[in-house]
Each structure stands twice: as structure tokens, then as C-alpha cells.
Write a protein that holds these residues in place. Structure first.
Motif, PDB file in Angstrom:
ATOM      1  N   ARG A 241       0.818  -1.216   0.084  1.00 21.77           N
ATOM      2  CA  ARG A 241      -0.039   0.010  -0.008  1.00 21.77           C
ATOM      3  C   ARG A 241       0.829   1.472   0.172  1.00 21.77           C
ATOM      4  NH1 ARG A 241      -2.909  -2.691   4.510  1.00 21.77           N
ATOM      5  NH2 ARG A 241      -4.585  -3.826   3.333  1.00 21.77           N
ATOM      6  N   TRP A 242       1.764   1.209   0.890  1.00 20.97           N
ATOM      7  CA  TRP A 242       2.766   2.484   1.006  1.00 20.97           C
ATOM      8  C   TRP A 242       3.699   2.682  -0.316  1.00 20.97           C
ATOM      9  CZ3 TRP A 242       8.140   1.987   0.688  1.00 20.97           C
ATOM     10  CH2 TRP A 242       8.724   3.282   0.838  1.00 20.97           C
ATOM     11  N   TRP A 243       4.091   1.552  -0.834  1.00 23.86           N
ATOM     12  CA  TRP A 243       4.844   1.544  -2.170  1.00 23.86           C
ATOM     13  C   TRP A 243       3.893   2.037  -3.360  1.00 23.86           C
ATOM     14  CZ3 TRP A 243       4.868  -2.341  -6.264  1.00 23.86           C
ATOM     15  CH2 TRP A 243       6.032  -1.806  -7.104  1.00 23.86           C
ATOM     16  N   LEU A 244       2.721   1.497  -3.375  1.00 22.64           N
ATOM     17  CA  LEU A 244       1.790   2.024  -4.810  1.00 22.64           C
ATOM     18  C   LEU A 244       1.427   3.473  -4.522  1.00 22.64           C
ATOM     19  CD1 LEU A 244      -0.074  -1.342  -5.023  1.00 22.64           C
ATOM     20  CD2 LEU A 244       1.693  -0.271  -6.682  1.00 22.64           C
ATOM     21  N   ASP A 245       1.057   3.778  -3.362  1.00 24.48           N
ATOM     22  CA  ASP A 245       0.666   5.115  -2.979  1.00 24.48           C
ATOM     23  C   ASP A 245       1.588   6.373  -3.038  1.00 24.48           C
ATOM     24  OD1 ASP A 245      -1.743   6.700  -2.720  1.00 24.48           O
ATOM     25  OD2 ASP A 245      -1.239   7.062  -0.605  1.00 24.48           O
ATOM     26  N   SER A 246       2.931   5.860  -3.135  1.00 27.19           N
ATOM     27  CA  SER A 246       3.919   6.885  -2.918  1.00 27.19           C
ATOM     28  C   SER A 246       4.147   7.557  -4.141  1.00 27.19           C
ATOM     29  CB  SER A 246       5.160   6.025  -2.751  1.00 27.19           C
ATOM     30  OG  SER A 246       6.484   6.970  -2.855  1.00 27.19           O
ATOM     31  N   GLU A 247       4.232   8.616  -4.151  1.00 26.24           N
ATOM     32  CA  GLU A 247       4.613   9.616  -5.528  1.00 26.24           C
ATOM     33  C   GLU A 247       5.973   9.378  -6.163  1.00 26.24           C
ATOM     34  OE1 GLU A 247       2.283  11.400  -7.003  1.00 26.24           O
ATOM     35  OE2 GLU A 247       0.945  11.013  -5.301  1.00 26.24           O
ATOM     36  N   ASP A 248       6.935   8.864  -5.509  1.00 20.98           N
ATOM     37  CA  ASP A 248       8.185   8.596  -5.969  1.00 20.98           C
ATOM     38  C   ASP A 248       8.592   7.107  -5.328  1.00 20.98           C
ATOM     39  OD1 ASP A 248      10.838   8.696  -6.972  1.00 20.98           O
ATOM     40  OD2 ASP A 248      11.545   9.898  -5.231  1.00 20.98           O
ATOM     41  N   PRO A 249       7.896   6.181  -5.720  1.00 23.19           N
ATOM     42  CA  PRO A 249       8.219   4.572  -5.256  1.00 23.19           C
ATOM     43  C   PRO A 249       9.621   4.170  -5.453  1.00 23.19           C
ATOM     44  CG  PRO A 249       6.907   4.668  -7.305  1.00 23.19           C
ATOM     45  CD  PRO A 249       7.266   6.030  -7.119  1.00 23.19           C
ATOM     46  N   VAL A 250       9.896   3.498  -4.233  1.00 19.64           N
ATOM     47  CA  VAL A 250      11.125   2.835  -4.131  1.00 19.64           C
ATOM     48  C   VAL A 250      11.191   1.748  -5.047  1.00 19.64           C
ATOM     49  CG1 VAL A 250      12.728   1.686  -2.629  1.00 19.64           C
ATOM     50  CG2 VAL A 250      11.391   3.210  -1.479  1.00 19.64           C
ATOM     51  N   PRO A 251      12.397   1.511  -5.881  1.00 18.75           N
ATOM     52  CA  PRO A 251      12.771   0.521  -6.902  1.00 18.75           C
ATOM     53  C   PRO A 251      12.429  -0.928  -6.279  1.00 18.75           C
ATOM     54  CG  PRO A 251      14.253   2.105  -7.032  1.00 18.75           C
ATOM     55  CD  PRO A 251      13.828   2.246  -5.756  1.00 18.75           C
ATOM     56  N   VAL A 252      11.887  -1.872  -7.025  1.00 22.19           N
ATOM     57  CA  VAL A 252      11.594  -3.087  -6.605  1.00 22.19           C
ATOM     58  C   VAL A 252      12.834  -3.725  -6.003  1.00 22.19           C
ATOM     59  CG1 VAL A 252      10.728  -5.391  -7.302  1.00 22.19           C
ATOM     60  CG2 VAL A 252       9.547  -3.323  -8.018  1.00 22.19           C
ATOM     61  N   GLU A 253      14.130  -3.564  -6.670  1.00 18.75           N
ATOM     62  CA  GLU A 253      15.205  -4.305  -6.340  1.00 18.75           C
ATOM     63  C   GLU A 253      15.621  -3.935  -4.806  1.00 18.75           C
ATOM     64  OE1 GLU A 253      16.510  -6.836  -7.549  1.00 18.75           O
ATOM     65  OE2 GLU A 253      14.916  -6.674  -9.203  1.00 18.75           O
ATOM     66  N   ARG A 254      15.330  -2.561  -4.589  1.00 22.23           N
ATOM     67  CA  ARG A 254      15.716  -2.141  -3.018  1.00 22.23           C
ATOM     68  C   ARG A 254      14.717  -2.700  -2.181  1.00 22.23           C
ATOM     69  NH1 ARG A 254      15.342   4.090  -0.674  1.00 22.23           N
ATOM     70  NH2 ARG A 254      16.638   3.452   0.969  1.00 22.23           N
ATOM     71  N   LEU A 255      13.443  -2.803  -2.327  1.00 15.14           N
ATOM     72  CA  LEU A 255      12.309  -3.580  -1.733  1.00 15.14           C
ATOM     73  C   LEU A 255      12.881  -4.950  -1.260  1.00 15.14           C
ATOM     74  CD1 LEU A 255       8.828  -1.981  -2.898  1.00 15.14           C
ATOM     75  CD2 LEU A 255      10.088  -1.511  -0.817  1.00 15.14           C
ATOM     76  N   ILE A 256      13.137  -5.580  -2.276  1.00 14.02           N
ATOM     77  CA  ILE A 256      13.576  -6.944  -2.096  1.00 14.02           C
ATOM     78  C   ILE A 256      14.784  -7.111  -1.374  1.00 14.02           C
ATOM     79  CG2 ILE A 256      14.333  -9.062  -3.660  1.00 14.02           C
ATOM     80  CD1 ILE A 256      11.335  -8.555  -3.868  1.00 14.02           C
ATOM     81  N   ALA A 257      15.756  -6.264  -1.545  1.00 15.07           N
ATOM     82  CA  ALA A 257      16.988  -6.290  -0.755  1.00 15.07           C
ATOM     83  C   ALA A 257      16.585  -6.033   0.813  1.00 15.07           C
ATOM     84  CB  ALA A 257      17.994  -4.999  -1.127  1.00 15.07           C
ATOM     85  N   HIS A 258      15.568  -5.124   1.064  1.00 12.05           N
ATOM     86  CA  HIS A 258      15.341  -4.977   2.489  1.00 12.05           C
ATOM     87  C   HIS A 258      14.505  -6.359   2.653  1.00 12.05           C
ATOM     88  CE1 HIS A 258      16.461  -0.816   2.034  1.00 12.05           C
ATOM     89  NE2 HIS A 258      16.167  -0.902   3.559  1.00 12.05           N
ATOM     90  N   LEU A 259      13.669  -6.953   2.063  1.00 21.55           N
ATOM     91  CA  LEU A 259      12.888  -7.956   2.565  1.00 21.55           C
ATOM     92  C   LEU A 259      13.886  -9.251   2.826  1.00 21.55           C
ATOM     93  CD1 LEU A 259       9.952  -8.030   0.098  1.00 21.55           C
ATOM     94  CD2 LEU A 259       9.929  -7.499   2.525  1.00 21.55           C
ATOM     95  N   GLU A 260      15.146  -9.277   1.883  1.00 27.32           N
ATOM     96  CA  GLU A 260      16.176 -10.367   2.293  1.00 27.32           C
ATOM     97  C   GLU A 260      16.463 -10.318   3.549  1.00 27.32           C
ATOM     98  OE1 GLU A 260      18.904  -9.764  -1.124  1.00 27.32           O
ATOM     99  OE2 GLU A 260      17.828 -11.119  -2.306  1.00 27.32           O
ATOM    100  N   HIS A 261      16.690  -8.904   4.310  1.00 25.79           N
ATOM    101  CA  HIS A 261      17.204  -8.596   5.537  1.00 25.79           C
ATOM    102  C   HIS A 261      16.105  -9.188   6.579  1.00 25.79           C
ATOM    103  CE1 HIS A 261      20.975  -6.940   4.189  1.00 25.79           C
ATOM    104  NE2 HIS A 261      20.466  -6.358   3.550  1.00 25.79           N
TER     105      HIS A 261
END
Length: 191
Positions: free
Chosen positions: A166-186
Motif C-alpha cells: 500500500r505504501w509503495w503503490l501510493d508513494s509519489e516516488d516509489p522505491v525501486p523493486v530491487e531495493r524493496l527485495i533487498a530489504h525483505l532479504e534482511h
């Protein structure tokens, strides 16, 4: 009526439902949900109001039906089938697939988020958690989750992912998918 009950409908009825869903999707891209009327939806779908009410009680029910359809397609296409790898890799692959799925539907999802519609905000979360709990109950996940209750685990991951989504899709400047995945890995422990 739910998508599961669609199986009992004849082809003409299914086409009418799909026409109404497409009309609502198109209209949501043009203006806010609260400004739409059943008449607007019917005109776009080229169906009579009586036909609309034979399928749905109101426009909120149609929106709910649309969202459940999106969730169903997401589950069908995003959750890896016949997975034999590690549970952690399964979750990361599923997360990437979900992000890609919703990124391609970003405008529809943002319109729904901003709809102001009086719908149950937990409809998608409940269904997604139920689907994930069923998946986690399968024998292939017992070695990775021997002491975990699949319902609790599913609620935790579903709630976290949907909040992030929800946060990612509603953001005016969404974080790249790769950055989200990198965080999820942690965030995901080695399972």
C-alpha cells in the motif's frame, strides 16, 4: 456474489460481470469512485441498470468484487507452484512476483486506495492470509516451519506485505523493486 459462485453463472452472465468490472476500472482511471454512479458504470458497460442490480447490490459491492478478482489473479500468478527450494526463497520470489503484479496495476490500485468507498479494507488481507495459511499447511513447508502455526505466520507476512505494498503503490516516488527485495532479504530469517 463471489468469484467462486461465478462458476454457476452462464456465459452471458459472466460476460456481463466482466463488462461491469472493466467499466468500473476504466472509470476509476478517470475520476474518483465517490463521483461515480451506477448509471455511469452501466452506460460505460452498455448494460441496463436492472441488469446491474441483478448482479450487484451497489457500486461498493462491484468494487469489492473487482478487488477480490485482482487478489485471486495475484494468488494464481504470483505464488510459485511446485516449489521445492527453501521457504525463504519461496517468500522472496512470491514477494517479487507480487510487487511486479501490482506495479503493472498501479493506477487501478491507487484509484481504489483513494476511492473513499465504504468497503471492508480487510477483504484482500483476509483472503490472502487464508490462501497463504493453506499453502503453509502443506508438507513441503513443515521442515522449514515445524513449530509455526500457519495461520499466525500467514497473518504476519500478509499484513506486513500488504502494508508495504500500500505504501509503495501510493508513494509519489516509489522505491525501486530491487531495493524493496533487498530489504525483505534482511527481514526474512534463514528458514
Amino acid at each position: 456474489m463471489t468469484h467462486a459462485e461465478d462458476e454457476s453463472l452462464d456465459l452471458r452472465q459472466r460476460r456481463t460481470r466482466q463488462s461491469l468490472v472493466r467499466a468500473l476500472e476504466e472509470l476509476l482511471a478517470e475520476r474518483p469512485f465517490q463521483s461515480l454512479s451506477v448509471t455511469d458504470i452501466c452506460q460505460r458497460a452498455m448494460v441496463h441498470r436492472t441488469t446491474f442490480y441483478a448482479h450487484f447490490n451497489d457500486k461498493q459491492e462491484l468494487l469489492r468484487y473487482l478487488l477480490l478478482g485482482v487478489e485471486r489473479r495475484c494468488v494464481e500468478t504470483c505464488l510459485p507452484k511446485d516449489w521445492s527450494g527453501e521457504a525463504r526463497d519461496y517468500f522472496l520470489t512470491a514477494a517479487r512476483n507480487v510487487l511486479d503484479f501490482f506495479q503493472s496495476r498501479r493506477s487501478l490500485y491507487r484509484a481504489c486506495l483513494r476511492s473513499g468507498a465504504d468497503i471492508d479494507a480487510h477483504v484482500l488481507e483476509d483472503q490472502a492470509a487464508e490462501d497463504l495459511a493453506q499453502l503453509l499447511s502443506q508438507p513441503r513447508f513443515h521442515t522449514s516451519f515445524p513449530d509455526f502455526d500457519p495461520r499466525i505466520t500467514a497473518r504476519f507476512y500478509t499484513g506486513a506485505m500488504l502494508s508495504l505494498l500500500r505504501w509503495w503503490l501510493d508513494s509519489e516516488d516509489p522505491v525501486p523493486v530491487e531495493r524493496l527485495i533487498a530489504h525483505l532479504e534482511h527481514f526474512l530469517p534463514a528458514l
